[in-house]
Enzyme design. Structure first.
Site, short mmCIF file in Angstrom:
data_model
loop_
_atom_site.label_atom_id
_atom_site.label_comp_id
_atom_site.label_asym_id
_atom_site.label_seq_id
_atom_site.Cartn_x
_atom_site.Cartn_y
_atom_site.Cartn_z
CE LYS A 79 0.92 -1.73 3.80
NZ LYS A 79 0.78 -0.87 2.59
CB SER A 154 3.71 -2.19 0.19
OG SER A 154 2.73 -1.23 0.55
CB SER A 178 0.49 -0.39 -1.51
OG SER A 178 1.84 -0.39 -1.88
N1 GLN Z 1 5.13 0.18 -5.31
C1 GLN Z 1 5.03 1.55 -4.97
C2 GLN Z 1 6.26 1.99 -4.21
O1 GLN Z 1 7.07 1.18 -3.97
C3 GLN Z 1 3.79 1.83 -4.21
C4 GLN Z 1 3.85 1.43 -2.81
C5 GLN Z 1 2.65 1.84 -2.03
O2 GLN Z 1 1.58 2.10 -2.59
N2 GLN Z 1 2.81 1.89 -0.73
O3 GLN Z 1 6.42 3.11 -3.86
#
Ligand code: GLN
Length: 481
Positions: A79, A154, A178
């Protein structure tokens, strides 16, 4: 079946028998990238030339009869939130679009030391803020299972790449779901380890008390292989834990007879797509049939998790993202540089996307004098209550099963105009980040052609249990479907 569609454990076996080479696997992966990447857009950067060199090196180790790790010669994608020396690391943001780190994140360093082949840096929501990978400054990733739908976020690029054969393995990060959400949406396996299990050194911070690095693969076993490589104490991260490092792969084959599996009532209430609920209940029945003891339980503070999470995450983000000012590194606006305050303002206005700005504003507000007690402090107290719920429940069970997402992978654009709807997608995942507990998503079939993820939750530092149940379920569902 093409090599790029096989699991890492299969490929590792074939490599060992010298039936295939790492170069062949790597070429197969890049062939798939050439065919599909225009549509899927799983990557921000690919590193084809160095990948082929690494593959040749891995093959040489086999030829020389050297003792090698199981990951030697296996392609992996990272990532784009993890720093890689000499390779652009953007975090999905314009503000870091020209950032080339001078060092490599510990987790990446460890995985590459095994001889794994780096394929590239995967697409993501900007600064990991989002649940769909639509917030990337480089454009969205599409779900390979159905390209009209989002891959989840994400770490959507990592999950899509694994699902589509554009890599074999991937590393992602999970601040509020995410890794688990995109794994569920793309039909692959993904684990968020316990907070502290994997060093965060070199991970670009979003919310430091919630961020954790983990693994994605086609199977639970593939995730275990990556976890074996990346975990362990690191003096460069003061929050990395000094705990013993088990062989996660070895724990996979213990059976699940007599295990106490908890079903938290609050995860099966109004708001969940009934078809997902049915699918999860069917999976639970499979476990029960194979000897697991199913115990219904309650986590009464679940309803506060989303509010607590979005206060704490935005507060920490507003502080972490203060460093992007156009002075130290990354993008600087070339508009009116005569006044430094104006320069900060322009750089941040032009460099950050809409969702990141929204979160910085929310977080700054929550931390401001006069509101701190009402919001941030209250959220931290709620976090303690959520943790207590889990502590109590884990006195009675070995692990828990829940859905990963209340809804199926949605269509691109469907939730972009309503941030609250997007935040609600995380309802079943954020509690594990608030409590630091490990959890994983394994595929439990499809509804209308779209994948459904089953979440397995374990006690702190008991990833072995999570993986064991995941692996057992994968095996049993193979038999029963
Ligand atoms: N969807 C969550 C957020 O927007 C989690 C994102 C993540 O785990 N990086 O904060």
């Amino acid at each position: 079946m093409e090599l790029c569609d096989r699991s890492a454990s299969d490929l590792a076996g074939l490599l060992r028998k010298r039936e295939i080479s790492s170069r062949e696997i790597t070429e197969s992966v890049f062939k798939r990238i050439d065919e599909k990447e225009d549509t899927i857009h799983a990557y921000i950067t690919t590193t084809r030339e160095t990948a082929l060199k690494q593959a040749d090196l891995a093959d040489k180790k086999f030829r020389n009869g050297k003792k090698t790790s199981l990951l030697n010669g296996i392609p992996i994608a990272i990532k784009d939130i993890l720093c890689t020396k000499g390779i652009r690391t953007t975090c999905g943001s314009n503000i870091l679009s020209n950032f080339i780190p001078t060092y490599t994140a510990t987790a990446v360093k460890k995985v590459l030391q095994t001889g794994a082949v780096l394929i590239g840096k995967t697409n993501m929501d900007e600064f990991a803020m989002g649940s769909s990978t639509e917030n990337s400054a480089f454009g969205p990733t599409r779900n390979p299972v159905n390209t009209e739908h989002v891959p989840g976020g994400s770490s959507g690029g990592s999950a899509a790449a694994v699902s589509d054969g554009e890599t074999i393995l991937a590393i992602g990060t999970d601040t509020g779901g995410s890794i688990r959400l995109p794994s569920a949406y793309c039909g692959v396996a993904g684990i968020k380890p316990t907070y502290g299990r994997v060093s965060r050194y070199g991970l670009i911070s979003y919310a430091s008390s919630l961020d954790q690095i983990g693994a994605l693969g086609k199977t639970t076993e593939d995730c275990a292989m990556v976890l074996n490589a990346i975990c362990g104490h690191d003096r460069l991260d003061s929050t990395s834990a000094q705990v013993k490092k088990p062989d996660f792969r070895r724990s996979l084959n213990k059976d699940i007879k007599g295990l106490k599996v908890g079903l938290p009532r609050e995860y099966f209430v109004e708001g969940i797509d009934k078809r997902i609920e049915d699918q999860i209940i069917n999976a639970v029945k499979v476990l029960e049939k194979n000897g697991a003891d199913i115990i219904e339980l309650s986590l009464p503070h679940t309803k506060y998790a989303i509010s607590a999470y979005y206060l704490i995450a935005t507060a920490e983000a507003s502080s972490n993202l203060a460093r992007y000012d156009g002075v130290k590194y990354g993008f600087r606006s070339n508009h009116d540089l005569t006044d430094s305050v104006r320069m900060y303002e322009k750089t941040r206005s032009e460099g950050f996307g809409k969702e990141v700005k929204r979160r910085i504003m929310l977080g700054t507000y929550a931390l401001s004098a006069g509101y701190y007690d009402a919001y941030y402090l209250k959220a931290q107290k709620t976090r303690a209550l959520i943790k207590e719920d889990f502590d109590k429940a884990f006195e009675k069970v070995d692990c828990m099963i829940t859905p990963v997402s209340p809804c199926l992978p949605f269509k691109l654009g469907e939730k972009m105009t309503d941030p609250l709807q997007m935040y609600l997608v995380d309802i079943y995942t954020v509690s594990l980040n608030l409590t630091g507990l490990p959890g994983m998503s394994v595929n439990c079939g499809t509804v209308g052609g779209l994948p459904v993820g089953l979440q397995i939750i374990g006690k702190a530092f008991d990833e072995e249990m999570v993986l064991r149940v995941g692996h057992a379920y994968e095996k049993m569902s193979e038999v029963t479907t």
